[in-house]
Motif scaffolding. Structure first.
Motif, PDB file in Angstrom:
ATOM      1  N   VAL A  49       0.773  -1.298  -0.117  1.00  0.00           N
ATOM      2  CA  VAL A  49       0.389  -0.103  -0.007  1.00  0.00           C
ATOM      3  C   VAL A  49       1.207   0.938   0.103  1.00  0.00           C
ATOM      4  N   GLU A  50       0.053   2.238  -0.588  1.00  0.00           N
ATOM      5  CA  GLU A  50       1.132   3.410  -0.557  1.00  0.00           C
ATOM      6  C   GLU A  50       1.741   4.760   0.928  1.00  0.00           C
ATOM      7  N   ASN A  51       0.163   4.668   1.279  1.00  0.00           N
ATOM      8  CA  ASN A  51       1.111   4.950   3.086  1.00  0.00           C
ATOM      9  C   ASN A  51       0.663   3.583   4.305  1.00  0.00           C
ATOM     10  N   ARG A  52       1.187   4.727   5.655  1.00  0.00           N
ATOM     11  CA  ARG A  52       0.818   3.949   6.607  1.00  0.00           C
ATOM     12  C   ARG A  52      -0.835   3.873   6.737  1.00  0.00           C
ATOM     13  N   ALA A  53      -1.435   5.052   6.850  1.00  0.00           N
ATOM     14  CA  ALA A  53      -2.384   5.224   6.588  1.00  0.00           C
ATOM     15  C   ALA A  53      -3.866   3.896   6.496  1.00  0.00           C
ATOM     16  N   MET A  54      -2.802   3.852   4.928  1.00  0.00           N
ATOM     17  CA  MET A  54      -3.156   2.975   4.644  1.00  0.00           C
ATOM     18  C   MET A  54      -3.279   1.546   5.167  1.00  0.00           C
ATOM     19  N   VAL A  55      -1.972   0.903   5.664  1.00  0.00           N
ATOM     20  CA  VAL A  55      -2.016  -0.322   6.589  1.00  0.00           C
ATOM     21  C   VAL A  55      -2.680   0.339   7.861  1.00  0.00           C
ATOM     22  N   HIS A  56      -3.284   1.072   8.725  1.00  0.00           N
ATOM     23  CA  HIS A  56      -4.671   1.059   9.827  1.00  0.00           C
ATOM     24  C   HIS A  56      -5.407   0.752   9.038  1.00  0.00           C
ATOM     25  N   ALA A  57      -5.823   1.099   8.353  1.00  0.00           N
ATOM     26  CA  ALA A  57      -7.295   1.268   7.504  1.00  0.00           C
ATOM     27  C   ALA A  57      -7.709  -0.444   7.512  1.00  0.00           C
ATOM     28  N   PHE A  58      -6.731  -0.947   6.572  1.00  0.00           N
ATOM     29  CA  PHE A  58      -7.004  -2.562   6.490  1.00  0.00           C
ATOM     30  C   PHE A  58      -6.774  -3.127   7.846  1.00  0.00           C
ATOM     31  N   HIS A  59      -5.815  -3.227   8.653  1.00  0.00           N
ATOM     32  CA  HIS A  59      -5.695  -3.711  10.225  1.00  0.00           C
ATOM     33  C   HIS A  59      -7.330  -3.562  10.374  1.00  0.00           C
ATOM     34  N   ALA A  60      -8.394  -1.977  10.450  1.00  0.00           N
ATOM     35  CA  ALA A  60      -9.753  -2.410  11.381  1.00  0.00           C
ATOM     36  C   ALA A  60     -10.253  -2.611  10.805  1.00  0.00           C
TER      37      ALA A  60
END
Length: 77
Positions: free
Chosen positions: A11-22
């Motif tokens: 993914v492009e950024n860390r916010a996307m990692v958080h969104a994926f996890h949630a």
């Protein structure tokens, strides 16, 4: 595919990692690694892991270095 399989999405950024996890948790997945740095894989390797109902380890990973002032959504430190 099945138990023991590992699928990773870049993914492009860390916010996307958080969104994926949630989203994975909301969909019934099991936490297999909260969002965070994984320095053993690389200095900027930031990832989260979810086990799906079939036991597949699904990962979202970002290699981008974040600005010190950047904020991410989610509840991981």
């Amino acid at each position: 595919m099945g138990e023991g399989t590992h699928v990773a999405f870049r993914v492009e950024n860390r916010a996307m990692v958080h969104a994926f996890h949630a989203a994975g948790l909301r969909a019934g997945g099991k936490d297999n690694g909260a969002p965070g740095l994984r320095p053993r894989y690389g200095a900027s390797y930031y990832a989260a892991f979810i086990l799906d109902p079939d036991g597949i380890n699904v990962e979202a990973v970002c290699y981008a270095m974040e600005e010190p002032s950047a904020s991410v959504d989610g509840d991981a430190p």
